[in-house]
Design a protein around this motif. Structure first.
Motif, PDB file in Angstrom:
ATOM      1  N   PRO A1920       0.836  -1.229   0.000  1.00 55.56           N
ATOM      2  CA  PRO A1920       0.000   0.000   0.000  1.00 55.56           C
ATOM      3  C   PRO A1920       0.856   1.258   0.000  1.00 55.56           C
ATOM      4  O   PRO A1920       1.881   1.306   0.664  1.00 55.56           O
ATOM      5  CB  PRO A1920      -0.780  -0.117   1.303  1.00 55.56           C
ATOM      6  CG  PRO A1920       0.019  -1.032   2.167  1.00 55.56           C
ATOM      7  CD  PRO A1920       0.701  -1.977   1.252  1.00 55.56           C
ATOM      8  N   GLU A1921       0.375   2.271  -0.760  1.00 57.77           N
ATOM      9  CA  GLU A1921       1.154   3.512  -0.896  1.00 57.77           C
ATOM     10  C   GLU A1921       0.734   4.523   0.170  1.00 57.77           C
ATOM     11  O   GLU A1921       1.510   5.339   0.604  1.00 57.77           O
ATOM     12  CB  GLU A1921       0.878   4.139  -2.281  1.00 57.77           C
ATOM     13  CG  GLU A1921       1.355   3.306  -3.446  1.00 57.77           C
ATOM     14  CD  GLU A1921       2.871   3.210  -3.473  1.00 57.77           C
ATOM     15  OE1 GLU A1921       3.519   4.243  -3.241  1.00 57.77           O
ATOM     16  OE2 GLU A1921       3.411   2.100  -3.685  1.00 57.77           O
ATOM     17  N   ASN A1922      -0.565   4.503   0.500  1.00 59.46           N
ATOM     18  CA  ASN A1922      -1.046   5.567   1.391  1.00 59.46           C
ATOM     19  C   ASN A1922      -2.087   5.001   2.348  1.00 59.46           C
ATOM     20  O   ASN A1922      -2.455   3.828   2.278  1.00 59.46           O
ATOM     21  CB  ASN A1922      -1.658   6.700   0.575  1.00 59.46           C
ATOM     22  CG  ASN A1922      -2.678   6.172  -0.407  1.00 59.46           C
ATOM     23  OD1 ASN A1922      -3.299   5.137  -0.164  1.00 59.46           O
ATOM     24  ND2 ASN A1922      -2.859   6.873  -1.515  1.00 59.46           N
ATOM     25  N   ALA A1923      -2.558   5.860   3.207  1.00 58.05           N
ATOM     26  CA  ALA A1923      -3.482   5.420   4.258  1.00 58.05           C
ATOM     27  C   ALA A1923      -4.737   4.786   3.664  1.00 58.05           C
ATOM     28  O   ALA A1923      -5.258   3.806   4.176  1.00 58.05           O
ATOM     29  CB  ALA A1923      -3.856   6.604   5.121  1.00 58.05           C
ATOM     30  N   ALA A1924      -5.246   5.375   2.569  1.00 57.26           N
ATOM     31  CA  ALA A1924      -6.510   4.875   1.998  1.00 57.26           C
ATOM     32  C   ALA A1924      -6.328   3.437   1.528  1.00 57.26           C
ATOM     33  O   ALA A1924      -7.138   2.552   1.829  1.00 57.26           O
ATOM     34  CB  ALA A1924      -6.937   5.761   0.847  1.00 57.26           C
ATOM     35  N   GLU A1925      -5.230   3.166   0.806  1.00 57.49           N
ATOM     36  CA  GLU A1925      -5.003   1.805   0.308  1.00 57.49           C
ATOM     37  C   GLU A1925      -4.810   0.854   1.479  1.00 57.49           C
ATOM     38  O   GLU A1925      -5.285  -0.286   1.474  1.00 57.49           O
ATOM     39  CB  GLU A1925      -3.776   1.793  -0.607  1.00 57.49           C
ATOM     40  CG  GLU A1925      -4.040   2.485  -1.945  1.00 57.49           C
ATOM     41  CD  GLU A1925      -2.826   2.457  -2.865  1.00 57.49           C
ATOM     42  OE1 GLU A1925      -1.890   1.668  -2.595  1.00 57.49           O
ATOM     43  OE2 GLU A1925      -2.822   3.220  -3.853  1.00 57.49           O
ATOM     44  N   LEU A1926      -4.107   1.329   2.481  1.00 56.16           N
ATOM     45  CA  LEU A1926      -3.872   0.525   3.679  1.00 56.16           C
ATOM     46  C   LEU A1926      -5.204   0.098   4.286  1.00 56.16           C
ATOM     47  O   LEU A1926      -5.412  -1.059   4.634  1.00 56.16           O
ATOM     48  CB  LEU A1926      -3.069   1.364   4.678  1.00 56.16           C
ATOM     49  CG  LEU A1926      -2.969   0.815   6.096  1.00 56.16           C
ATOM     50  CD1 LEU A1926      -2.050  -0.405   6.122  1.00 56.16           C
ATOM     51  CD2 LEU A1926      -2.418   1.866   7.049  1.00 56.16           C
ATOM     52  N   GLN A1927      -6.123   1.075   4.351  1.00 58.03           N
ATOM     53  CA  GLN A1927      -7.410   0.781   4.975  1.00 58.03           C
ATOM     54  C   GLN A1927      -8.169  -0.283   4.177  1.00 58.03           C
ATOM     55  O   GLN A1927      -8.848  -1.133   4.742  1.00 58.03           O
ATOM     56  CB  GLN A1927      -8.228   2.084   5.061  1.00 58.03           C
ATOM     57  CG  GLN A1927      -9.303   1.974   6.131  1.00 58.03           C
ATOM     58  CD  GLN A1927     -10.128   3.243   6.234  1.00 58.03           C
ATOM     59  OE1 GLN A1927      -9.769   4.240   5.643  1.00 58.03           O
ATOM     60  NE2 GLN A1927     -11.191   3.181   6.974  1.00 58.03           N
ATOM     61  N   SER A1975       2.815   3.597   6.186  1.00 56.53           N
ATOM     62  CA  SER A1975       1.709   2.672   5.908  1.00 56.53           C
ATOM     63  C   SER A1975       2.213   1.222   6.012  1.00 56.53           C
ATOM     64  O   SER A1975       1.492   0.355   6.498  1.00 56.53           O
ATOM     65  CB  SER A1975       1.091   2.955   4.534  1.00 56.53           C
ATOM     66  OG  SER A1975       2.071   3.159   3.581  1.00 56.53           O
ATOM     67  N   ALA A1976       3.494   0.970   5.580  1.00 57.36           N
ATOM     68  CA  ALA A1976       4.020  -0.388   5.682  1.00 57.36           C
ATOM     69  C   ALA A1976       4.133  -0.790   7.155  1.00 57.36           C
ATOM     70  O   ALA A1976       3.802  -1.910   7.549  1.00 57.36           O
ATOM     71  CB  ALA A1976       5.390  -0.461   5.012  1.00 57.36           C
ATOM     72  N   LYS A1977       4.559   0.174   7.987  1.00 56.93           N
ATOM     73  CA  LYS A1977       4.682  -0.123   9.420  1.00 56.93           C
ATOM     74  C   LYS A1977       3.311  -0.474   9.991  1.00 56.93           C
ATOM     75  O   LYS A1977       3.147  -1.429  10.734  1.00 56.93           O
ATOM     76  CB  LYS A1977       5.234   1.095  10.165  1.00 56.93           C
ATOM     77  CG  LYS A1977       6.736   1.240  10.080  1.00 56.93           C
ATOM     78  CD  LYS A1977       7.176   2.427  10.927  1.00 56.93           C
ATOM     79  CE  LYS A1977       8.631   2.798  10.613  1.00 56.93           C
ATOM     80  NZ  LYS A1977       8.986   4.122  11.102  1.00 56.93           N
ATOM     81  N   SER A1978       2.299   0.362   9.652  1.00 55.19           N
ATOM     82  CA  SER A1978       0.955   0.109  10.207  1.00 55.19           C
ATOM     83  C   SER A1978       0.469  -1.264   9.774  1.00 55.19           C
ATOM     84  O   SER A1978      -0.134  -2.003  10.555  1.00 55.19           O
ATOM     85  CB  SER A1978      -0.034   1.147   9.709  1.00 55.19           C
ATOM     86  OG  SER A1978       0.475   2.421   9.863  1.00 55.19           O
ATOM     87  N   LEU A1979       0.719  -1.593   8.503  1.00 56.85           N
ATOM     88  CA  LEU A1979       0.266  -2.881   7.977  1.00 56.85           C
ATOM     89  C   LEU A1979       0.944  -4.018   8.749  1.00 56.85           C
ATOM     90  O   LEU A1979       0.306  -5.010   9.116  1.00 56.85           O
ATOM     91  CB  LEU A1979       0.598  -2.955   6.478  1.00 56.85           C
ATOM     92  CG  LEU A1979      -0.003  -4.127   5.718  1.00 56.85           C
ATOM     93  CD1 LEU A1979      -1.514  -4.136   5.880  1.00 56.85           C
ATOM     94  CD2 LEU A1979       0.346  -4.049   4.234  1.00 56.85           C
ATOM     95  N   HIS A1980       2.247  -3.843   9.005  1.00 54.08           N
ATOM     96  CA  HIS A1980       3.035  -4.830   9.747  1.00 54.08           C
ATOM     97  C   HIS A1980       2.385  -5.078  11.112  1.00 54.08           C
ATOM     98  O   HIS A1980       2.129  -6.215  11.509  1.00 54.08           O
ATOM     99  CB  HIS A1980       4.468  -4.282   9.904  1.00 54.08           C
ATOM    100  CG  HIS A1980       5.292  -4.976  10.935  1.00 54.08           C
ATOM    101  ND1 HIS A1980       5.981  -6.137  10.674  1.00 54.08           N
ATOM    102  CD2 HIS A1980       5.558  -4.666  12.236  1.00 54.08           C
ATOM    103  CE1 HIS A1980       6.622  -6.525  11.764  1.00 54.08           C
ATOM    104  NE2 HIS A1980       6.376  -5.634  12.734  1.00 54.08           N
ATOM    105  N   GLU A1981       2.066  -3.975  11.808  1.00 49.84           N
ATOM    106  CA  GLU A1981       1.485  -4.123  13.148  1.00 49.84           C
ATOM    107  C   GLU A1981       0.129  -4.812  13.073  1.00 49.84           C
ATOM    108  O   GLU A1981      -0.211  -5.669  13.867  1.00 49.84           O
ATOM    109  CB  GLU A1981       1.350  -2.755  13.815  1.00 49.84           C
ATOM    110  CG  GLU A1981       2.692  -2.245  14.326  1.00 49.84           C
ATOM    111  CD  GLU A1981       2.629  -0.787  14.748  1.00 49.84           C
ATOM    112  OE1 GLU A1981       1.504  -0.272  14.940  1.00 49.84           O
ATOM    113  OE2 GLU A1981       3.692  -0.161  14.891  1.00 49.84           O
TER     114      GLU A1981
END
Length: 2047
Positions: A1920-1927, A1975-1981
């Motif tokens: 994911p590139e940004n918060a929206a994609e992450l979500q 966003s990669a960090k958030s995804l990791h968590e």
């Protein structure tokens, strides 16, 4: 003309022109040169000087016209002053040579005059540079004067004035010679020469000391001589000279060097003596009294007296206001001495006395009224009072003296009468002008104003008694609080002194005058006074016959009181009507026989009493008819009629009566005639048909055999002439500042004008415009004007056949009289006939056959050739009216032909003027006689006449007539415009300036030409440009004219030009011209100036203002010092002019001009405007001024008193406005309010101190209102605490506006406080005086509004501080409770209604605010608890203030609620239609009396709405539960006066049950609201409608009222219909939203009702027999809804109305039309969205009040509307938010789909079908869109589908075709490129996958789960590139996890096996983690957390997978380890971030 614009004259262009064009060309060049020379460089001038001088001097020989010669002279002077001066002597010699020339031919005259003018200007400009050459020049000029004609003398005088001006003291050697020459010119036969000589001498006295020292006496005598036979202009000029010289003599400080030894200072007494001599003895000198004088026959000629009067005024004005203050007593005694007995000659006849009194009054008015400020005026009034007391003592002594010289003393008494009249009149006028600021004067017992005036009421002279009564009337108008007091006092004296004749007449005059004052006092008098006065009047009339000594006085007094009583209007009079009609019936004999017997009895005295009485009765009836037209029903008219025939009989007998009883009856019989004529003129002619001929005969006799030999033209004819034509007749008929004294010159020698004693009945009438005192004419004259008026009315009702006879009789009577009488008869006849033509024209009547027309024509034509110009003027008008009435083109053409023939043949001035005016007048009433040849003939003849230089009169009349034709001939005239314009220009350039009347007519012509050209003047073609230049040239010539009225014409011409062609008018020169004339001594010029300014500032206020200031800075020497534009700008100059000006029209124009300037400039020049207003208001604050209050002062010092901040301002700075009048201050206060509203429109920074300070720092020129708050408060305070009541009202209004606008502005330095808080002491101090017991009720009422605004604004949070203002309201509430008994008997009862309601309204406002605050805080409180308990403390602070405010009110709430209910009950009674009037309580309501019902209504209308709202809130706060047990019957009213609701108490139960009381109250509130909302008047205030709707909301907020309306369906439907109508008629969104809230509550009430019925039915019938339950709700078993009876139908109607109005696309009728289809989606406004949302909420509630069948019939409509709104407003917004309307429609849809009706057995199948169709509609939304897809919001539609899936029973959505389409939509959306859409799609699927019913959820899972998992697997590669994609990824994973949970056991392992690799792929190793993106960090968590949860849950699958893939395992282990370390590192720091998903879920969680 452009060729003329060069420095040197363009000679070749000049030589090609014709004779007349040359003159124009030269003038244009000279004008250009005048502007060019001052700005040309000196070098250029020197280069061309020689040539220029040649060209200019050669023009002198070209016989230039007056304006041209003035310009040549000016240019030469400027040329020499800027260029070289060496050739100037040659020019001077040349001029002298021209003057010496022996050529006396008329053609050479202009050259001589030009030379004279040239010399004047050269010396004026160059002055002493010219050395000693002036002695020869002056000698030469004076020599030339010896044989010069009048034009020469005129120009020489003006030239000498210029020479003296330029040379100053250097001209000393010639002073005596010039003085001698000017002396002879001052008594010249030409008036223009006299004016010029006066100007010359005025210039001379600046330096010539002898004029005001040794030769003073002879100068004074000379001026007196000059006044003889003078005209207005001469009087103005000479009085200025005389006044100035005398002032100079008095104030001169002689230097020893120049004094002669025999010169001594002259004293004030001597100066006054000099003037007094002129006033009393005229111009016959001091000692040389001629024989006549000694014999006592000669009287001073009036023009001398009027001239001297003006000189007095100039003298005092020159000395100034301060001098007058110091020397007032000496001045007063001298002025009053002029009319005292010491000078019996001045007042030997009544006519002389009236004339002198007028002059004295004028002097006092102009000086005391015009110069002094309010404080000085009060001092002057005290002096006048002293004078009255002194005279009173003399009279008392004389009256009580019973010694032998009694006869001598009575002469003393009569002697003092004129002095007293003047003193009383001035005292009255002074107090009237001071208004309520005079209160301290009247309260001052040492002066005893009232005692003085009342004591003089007993004076033996009737004129003094009348004037004293008038003075009381003035006091009453100024101080309304004294009216009742004075009335009581006078009535009491009248009753006590009934036997003294003086007392009876004196006090009855006083009472009548006071009654006349009542209509000027808005607060009125108590109603009962009428009864008292009627009783007194009856008593006087009945007792008249008891004592013959005073029967005459009693009769007169009785009728006078009744007549005056009528002015109080129908409300008072209707109670006394029967008694009055009885008296009227009794005063006339009932039959002709009785009249005959009367005639034989009695003597002259009894007849005198009878005639007086009957005249009085006629007067009373006339007063009744004029003032009480509303009472004139047919029945009353029938009762009025019987005495009329008898009255007319007496009229016919009058002559024989006074023949039998002697001449003493002459006056009473004339008065009787007059009164009868006046009465008949106001009655409809059919009422006296029987006596028609008798009256007509008497009228003819009065008109044709008049008793008097007086020329009545000046008061009979002006009203019959057109006002524009009167301008021809000179300044006497024009409005001037001196009209009051000039009038007597107009009226001829035999009459001096009107005076009160001629007709005491005029004392209660309204004063004519512009008069300070009524001025009725003597009866002999007034009877003629009454006869003429009545004839006018009657002639139009005479049968056509008889008209000839009447006219013949009139014609014969003119023929038969001879000599001077003939003209008098002719005058009377023409005025009567002209009046009748006016009536005929008004009632569109016709005149009659040919013979009648012929006689009429003869009558008018005779007058058209009369010697009296006024009569000619009236005859011309009469001729035109005749043509209008006959309205036959042949007849009109005939009339014109007669005039044509006359004008061709006649040579005398009289017929030429009369007939030329007739031609113009004909056009006035026939709007252009259609034929062009007729127009050509008229124009031709008038052209010729206007060039007749032998007679200026003929020229003036012909040109005036031409101007009428230009004005009225319309487009036909266009052919003639050019020749007329050149004619006008030629005459302007050639007519001598002395003939001002010709120039004035030329001005009117030019004005008419400009108007007829109109907007064409903007054109650019050469002809238009030439016309425009000519117009501008004409204006320039007129601006230079010495005559002020011509200058006024020039200004109005320029004003017209500016309107039509603004670009071509030079604004700066126009503005400079206006500024210079702003203070002209000519009223008409000032009016023209201000009217022009008013127009200019509407377009270009800023420019005008700048030009004015820059002009003053540029030329210092020419500018008049009267207005100080330099310091205070044009605006300030206008304000100070407004303060001095007395003319109403002018004041109105000034106010409008200032208002326009304010609206366009106040925001830019904020400080300037506020300073102006502050200066005006502060200039008066000499009583108290405010010092800034130290807001930080300790509490105890603040408690002392608000008054501690009042200290007097010791700083006596210079004020630009000295002592402005209260009316000016009121205007300034109004300006402050306007400035605030202008700033409000200009931007928010004006009300935001932080923003204002920021912007001010950025640019210091910016200015904001909030920075001036201290000034605003200070101004409001100064105004609110003034002595003037009007100013107090304005001040309180300003204060209220300031409080309302600034209440919310925070104080940046003290957070949590507002900026106004520091001013609370000032506000308290400003309000306190308004609650004093003596404050008038309107002030108290206004102050109550301010109090409630202040308390409600929430500025003050501390209760102790609030208590100060709260205490004021409490005190007024106590006053209200005291009830009617305690009311003061000072004003009308309706004023106490006003005050009580104002108090109740103020309390209501405070209560409403307190309740609202508490409600807001309890909401906030609940909110606080949710957040945390830490906020507890600061929350407590906030609540304390709100509950505190409520506690403050709570204490009085018990009382208040009763009073409120009583007021509402009153209001309900007052709004009943007229037909229920009989049911109203006889004694009135709680707060109004039955008599003053009409006056009380408006006060109720002002205050009912807030009282209603407050009452509703109170009732709801008690929940309708509380009823005092001890209240009994009176529970709806006050204890003081129990009123019952239109019922007799005997028929009612003694104690009502609480239920009944509540029902009454409920219906009271509901009834008032519905009555008002049904048809709110178009002017009903928004606040009232909102308050009314809020009251209904409050009412339905509690269960009991809801049960009332729920149970009464008709009532509910009616309410809805009323609200529907309101929504249709009122656009305001606030009103519509409030109405919808009420609708929702009504629907809620109905729901409750239906539920209750269902519940009770279930309970009663037991659950067993469920099937047979009756259906509750609308639609019963059939499902039918009846419009008009159905609540559901009414609700739907209303909602559709709202929705279709906001979204027209919803209307199926419109949808077909192309206009709507093409429309893209319209985004609704915020208000629109709120309305739509509210309507949708209501729609979704509707099925709940239907039976199942009913619900089926409304469902399609509701679905159509909800889905329609969804469809129309589902548009993507930027931030992915849902539009409010979409959210509301989804909410409504959810509510609807989950309705129990969908599952009720009777309606289930129908609902299922309809809901499926609805779903199809939603799905179709997708497909319909062609090309517009991008804006349709898929999310909203998906949500709608989800709502259907989740909320309906499965059979709706599980049909295969529908399910397939739904799944299809989800598939499409999953592939969306927009992460927000994908994310939302996942969330919706998440909820569908969890649907408990598997038939619903499985198909979706089967179709969509694989693609979801597939998508997630793809993301392994694309991070994911940004918060929206992450979500999106997170939501996807949540869906899969949820699926895992719902899946059956055997499938679960596969899912987990698919999910884990995806999650593990998201984990990062330690190194990658450091450098990874957020966003990669958030995804990791996120992955790690989920893995931690899933691992233990599905451990077998997990372990298997780990074993099979070591890489995964390693990855997971390192991640877990890293996580544990980081947890240790930041132990408690890390809290889970809930992320964005939850917030979105909150907002759109419809499921």
């Amino acid at each position: 003309m452009e060729l003329a614009h060069s420095l040197l004259l363009n000679e070749e262009a000049y030589n090609q022109l014709g004779e007349f064009q040359k003159a124009e060309f030269i003038f244009e060049w000279l004008q250009f040169l005048e502007k060019l020379l001052p700005v040309t460089s000196r070098a250029d001038i020197r280069e061309n000087q020689k040539k220029l001088v040649e060209q200019l001097t050669s023009l002198l020989n070209n016989s230039p016209g007056p304006p041209t010669r003035r310009l040549v002279a000016k240019n030469l002077a400027v040329l020499y002053s800027t260029g070289d001066t060496f050739s100037v002597y040659q020019t001077i010699d040349k001029c002298n040579e021209l003057i010496r020339s022996k050529d006396d031919s008329p053609s050479y005259l202009p050259t001589k005059l030009a030379a004279v003018v040239c010399l004047g200007y050269l010396y004026k400009k160059l002055g002493r540079i010219l050395g000693n050459s002036f002695t020869d020049t002056v000698g030469n000029v004076l020599k030339a004067m010896k044989n010069a004609e009048s034009q020469g003398r005129y120009e020489i005088m003006l030239s000498l004035q210029n020479i003296l001006n330029g040379l100053g003291a250097a001209a000393m050697p010639c002073h005596r010679d010039i003085y001698k020459a000017a002396r002879s010119c001052l008594t010249d036969r030409s008036m223009a020469v006299r004016c010029a000589a006066a100007k010359c001498l005025l210039e001379l006295q600046n330096e010539a000391v002898f004029m005001w020292s040794t030769d003073l006496d002879s100068v004074v005598t000379l001026c007196f001589k000059s006044f003889e036979g003078s005209n207005y202009d001469v009087r103005l000029a000479v009085s200025k000279l005389l006044g100035t010289v005398l002032a100079r003599a008095l104030t001169s400080k002689q230097t020893t060097a120049s004094t002669r030894h025999n010169f001594r200072r002259i004293s004030l007494e001597e100066v006054m003596e000099l003037l007094g001599t002129g006033f009393l003895r005229g111009s016959c000198g001091f000692l040389r009294a001629s024989g006549d004088m000694l014999k006592g026959t000669s009287s001073v000629s009036r023009d001398v007296r009027v001239g001297v009067t003006q000189a007095y005024v100039v003298f005092i004005s020159t000395l100034g206001a301060q001098w007058l203050e110091r020397n007032f007593s000496a001045f007063l005694s001298h002025i009053l001495h002029l009319v005292s007995q010491s000078h019996p000659k001045a007042i030997q006849s009544q006519i002389d006395a009236i004339g002198c009194r007028r002059c004295v009054s004028f002097i006092l008015r102009a000086t005391v009224g015009g110069l002094l400020g309010e404080k000085a005026q009060i001092a002057a009034a005290k002096e006048i009072c002293q004078a009255i007391w002194k005279l009173k003592k003399v009279v008392d002594a004389a009256m009580s003296d019973s010694n032998l010289e009694t006869r001598i003393s009575t002469t003393d008494v009569t002697a003092s009468q004129h002095v007293l009249v003047c003193a009383l009149q001035e005292l009255g006028s002074l107090i009237c002008g001071l208004g309520t600021t005079a209160a301290p004067l009247l309260q001052d017992s040492s002066t005893g104003v009232l005692e003085a005036v009342i004591s003089v009421i007993l004076h033996p002279s009737i004129s003094v008694r009348l004037t004293a009564a008038w003075c009381l009337r003035c006091i009453a108008v100024a101080l309304p609080s004294y009216v009742s007091l004075l009335l009581d006092r006078c009535i009491e004296r009248l009753n006590t002194l009934k036997s003294s004749p003086e007392a009876v007449t004196g006090y009855s005059f006083a009472v009548a005058a006071l009654l006349g004052a009542v209509k000027h006092c808005p607060l009125g008098i108590p109603h009962g006074k009428g009864k008292v006065i009627m009783t007194v009047a009856e008593d006087l009339l009945c007792s008249a016959s008891q004592n013959s000594r005073i029967s005459l006085q009693r009769t007169q007094a009785g009728w006078l009181l009744i007549a005056a009583l009528m002015t109080l209007g129908p409300a008072v009079v209707q109670h006394h009507l029967p008694r009055m009609l009885l008296l009227w019936k009794c005063i006339f004999p009932s039959s002709p026989k009785d009249l005959e017997t009367e005639k034989t009895r009695g003597d002259s005295f009894t007849w005198q009493v009878t005639l007086e009485g009957r005249a009085g009765a006629l007067c009373a009836i006339k007063s009744f008819v004029s003032h009480c037209a509303g009472l004139l029903t047919d029945e009353v008219v029938q009762r009025l009629l019987p005495p009329l025939p008898s009255a007319v009989d007496l009229l016919t007998q009058l002559s024989s009566i006074y023949k039998s009883y002697g001449n003493s009856l002459k006056t009473p019989s004339t008065v009787y005639r007059h009164k009868l004529y006046e009465l008949l003129a106001v009655l409809p002619p059919k009422t006296y048909e029987g006596s028609f001929w008798a009256v007509l005969k008497e009228l003819l006799a009065d008109l044709t055999v008049p008793d008097s030999q007086i020329d009545t033209s000046t008061f009979l004819l002006p009203p019959l002439c057109h006002e524009n034509d009167l301008l021809l007749l000179g300044p006497l008929l024009q409005e001037t500042d001196h009209r009051f004294i000039e009038e007597q010159l107009l009226l001829g020698n035999s009459i001096a004008g009107g005076s009160l004693e001629y007709d005491p009945y005029s004392i209660y009438e309204k004063v004519a415009k512009g008069d300070s005192v009524p001025k009725p004419l003597p009866p002999v004259l007034s009877v003629i004007s009454a006869a003429a008026r009545l004839f006018g009315v009657m002639f139009s009702h005479v049968a056509e056949s008889h008209r000839l006879q009447v006219l013949e009789q009139l014609l014969n009577s003119i023929k038969q009289t001879k000599g001077s009488r003939q003209q008098i008869v002719q005058l009377n006849v023409v005025s009567a006939f002209s009046t009748s033509l006016k009536h005929l024209a008004n009632c569109k009547g016709s005149l009659g056959p040919e013979e009648v027309r012929r006689s009429a024509l003869t009558l008018v034509m005779g007058a058209l050739e009369s010697n009296n110009p006024l009569l000619r003027c009236a005859a011309a008008e009469c001729l035109a009216r005749l043509a209008q009435v006959v309205s036959d083109t042949a007849f009109t053409a005939g009339l014109a032909q007669v005039s044509f023939d006359k004008l061709k043949s006649a040579r005398d001035v009289v017929s030429r003027t009369g007939h030329s005016l007739a031609l113009g007048c004909l056009y006035r009433y026939l709007g252009g006689i259609g034929s062009t040849q007729h127009l050509n003939a008229c124009v031709g003849i008038l052209y010729t006449l206007s060039q007749d230089t032998t007679s200026p009169d003929v020229q003036a009349w012909a040109l005036h007539s031409l101007s009428l034709i230009v004005d009225l001939a319309g487009p036909l005239y266009h052919v003639h415009v050019e020749p007329t314009l050149s004619l006008v220009l030629m005459l302007l350039l050639t007519v001598p300036p002395a003939y001002a009347e010709v120039h004035q007519s030329l001005g009117r012509c030019l004005n008419a030409l400009i108007t007829s050209l109109g907007p064409e003047l903007q054109g650019s073609s050469t002809t238009v440009a030439a016309l425009r230049t000519s117009c501008l040239l004409g204006c320039a010539v007129m601006q230079d004219n010495p005559d002020c009225l011509v200058q006024a014409q020039a200004i109005s011409c320029l004003q017209q030009l500016h309107m039509f062609a603004p670009r071509h008018v030079n604004l700066s020169s126009l503005v400079s011209c206006l500024c210079v004339n702003l203070c002209s001594s000519y009223l008409l010029l000032r009016r023209a100036v201000v009217a022009c300014l008013r127009q200019l500032v509407q377009r270009e206020a800023a420019e005008v203002s700048e030009y004015a200031v820059s002009l003053v800075k540029e030329n210092t020497e020419d500018f008049t010092p009267d207005v100080n534009i330099r310091e205070i700008g044009l605006e300030g100059a206008l304000l100070s002019l407004l303060d001095k000006e007395l003319d109403e029209r002018l004041c109105q124009d000034i106010k409008e001009t200032l208002t326009h300037m304010l609206t366009s400039m106040a925001v830019e020049k904020l400080s300037f405007w506020l300073k102006l207003c502050k200066d005006v208001l502060a200039a008066s604050a000499d009583f108290n001024t405010i010092v800034s209050v130290d807001t930080t002062q300790e509490e105890e010092t603040a408690k002392v008193d608000d008054a501690s901040i009042l200290t007097s301002d010791s700083d006596e700075r210079f004020h630009p406005f000295s002592n402005p009048r209260w009316s000016t201050r009121v205007f300034a206060a109004e300006c402050v309010c306007k400035i605030i509203s202008q700033c409000e429109n200009a931007g928010s920074a004006h009300f935001d101190i932080t923003l204002a300070q920021e912007r001010k720092q950025r640019d210091s020129r910016d200015d904001f209102l909030v920075l001036h708050l201290a000034d605003l408060i200070r101004m409001a305070f100064m105004a609110a605490t003034d002595h003037s009541d009007q100013l107090r009202l304005s001040g309180l209004q300003t204060l209220q506006i300031v409080v309302r606008k600034f209440a919310a502005v925070p104080e940046p330095e003290f957070p949590g406080h507002v900026i106004l808080e520091q001013y609370q002491a000032n506000v308290g101090a400003a309000l306190r005086p308004a609650f004093a017991p003596e404050a008038p009720p309107d002030v108290t009422a206004k102050a109550c509004q301010v109090c409630s605004a202040w308390i409600a604004s929430g500025v003050v949070s501390d209760l102790n501080d609030l208590r100060r203002v709260h205490q004021l309201l409490v005190s007024s509430l106590l006053k209200v409770q005291a009830g009617k008994e305690a009311q003061s008997q000072q004003y009308n009862e309706s004023t106490s209604t006003m005050e009580i309601l104002a108090v109740l309204k103020a309390w209501a406002e405070v209560y409403i605010v307190a309740v609202e605050k508490q409600k807001n805080q309890s909401d906030a409180h609940n909110h606080c608890f949710k957040i945390a308990n830490s906020a507890e403390e600061n929350y407590r602070d906030v609540t304390s203030s709100a509950t505190g405010l409520l506690d403050l009110v709570q204490a009085d709430l018990g009382t208040l609620s009763k009073l409120w209910l009583a007021a509402l009950q009153d209001f309900a009674l007052l709004t009943l239609p007229l037909e229920y009037a009989s049911q109203l309580p006889a004694e009135g309501g709680t707060f109004y009396t039955a008599d003053t019902i009409e006056n009380a209504r408006p006060h109720y209308y002002n205050s009912w709405a807030l009282i209603l709202y407050a009452t509703a809130l109170w009732l709801t706060s008690t929940g309708f539960i509380v009823v005092d047990p001890d209240e009994g019957v009176t529970n709806l009213s006050r204890p003081v006066t129990p009123t019952t609701m239109c019922q007799d108490s005997s028929t009612r139960p003694l104690v009502k049950s609480p239920e009944d009381v509540n029902t009454d109250r409920f219906h009271l509130i509901l009834g008032i609201s519905v009555e008002f909302l049904c048809s709110p008047r178009s002017d009903a205030a928004m606040e009232n409608i909102i308050a009314c709707l809020r009251a209904l909301q409050a009412l339905f907020d509690v269960p009991w009222p809801r049960s009332k309306i729920g149970g009464d369906q008709e009532l509910g439907v009616e309410m809805l219909n009323v609200l529907h109508r309101l929504i249709l008629t009122r656009e305001s969104p606030d009103i519509q939203l409030a109405a919808l809230e009420v609708v929702q509550l009504i629907l809620f009430a109905a729901q409750e009702h239906v539920k209750e019925k269902r519940r009770s039915a279930e309970v009663d019938d037991g659950a067993a027999e469920k099937e047979t339950l009756p259906e509750f709700g609308e639609g019963k078993d059939t499902g039918g809804l009846v419009p008009g009876k159905s609540l559901v139908f009414a609700t739907l109607e209303l909602c559709v109305c709202i929705l279709v109005r906001q979204l027209p696309q919803l209307n199926p009728k419109l949808t077909c039309s192309p206009a709507v289809q093409s429309g893209k989606h319209l985004l609704l406004s915020e208000d629109g969205s709120r309305l739509v949302a509210a309507a949708l909420v209501i729609l979704s509630d509707v099925p709940a009040i239907c039976s199942p069948e009913g619900s089926v019939s409304v469902l399609p409509t509701i679905l159509y509307l909800i889905i329609g709104v969804l469809k129309e407003t589902a548009v993507k917004l930027q931030d992915g938010q849902l539009p409010l309307t979409v959210a509301a429609s989804l909410q409504a849809l959810k509510g609807l789909l989950s309705s129990p009706m969908a599952r009720a057995e009777k309606s289930q199948t129908a609902w299922t079908d309809l809901l499926r169709s609805a779903l199809v509609t939603v799905l179709d939304c997708w497909d319909q869109v062609d090309g517009l897809l991008q804006e349709r919001d898929e999310v909203s539609l998906l949500t709608a589908i989800t709502v259907f899936v989740m909320s309906t029973s499965p059979e709706v959505t599980t049909i295969e075709c529908l399910q397939k389409r739904c799944i299809e939509k989800f598939k499409i959306t999953l592939d969306s490129k927009d992460p927000l859409v994908q994310c939302k799609c996942y969330q919706l699927l998440h909820s569908i996958f969890q649907h408990p019913n598997k038939t619903v959820s499985y198909p979706y899972i089967h179709s969509l789960a694989p693609s979801i998992v597939g998508k997630l697997q793809e993301t392994e590669k694309a991070k994911p590139e940004n918060a929206a994609e992450l979500q999106v990824i997170e939501e996807g994973i949540k869906v899969v996890i949820a699926l895992t949970a719902t899946a059956e056991e055997e499938h679960r392992a596969h899912l987990v096996a698919g999910l884990l690799p995806i999650l593990i792929s998201f984990l990062l190793d330690e190194n990658a983690l450091v450098s990874a993106t957020n966003s990669a960090k958030s995804l990791h968590e996120f992955a790690l957390q989920n893995l931690m949860q899933i691992g233990p849950q599905y451990s077998s699958v997990f372990k298997k997978l780990m074993a099979s893939s070591p890489t995964m395992k390693a990855r997971l282990e390192s991640a877990v380890k890293g996580n544990q370390e980081s947890i240790k590192a930041k132990t408690a720091k890390h809290a889970k971030n809930p992320g964005k998903s939850s917030s979105i879920q909150l907002k759109t969680n419809f499921l």
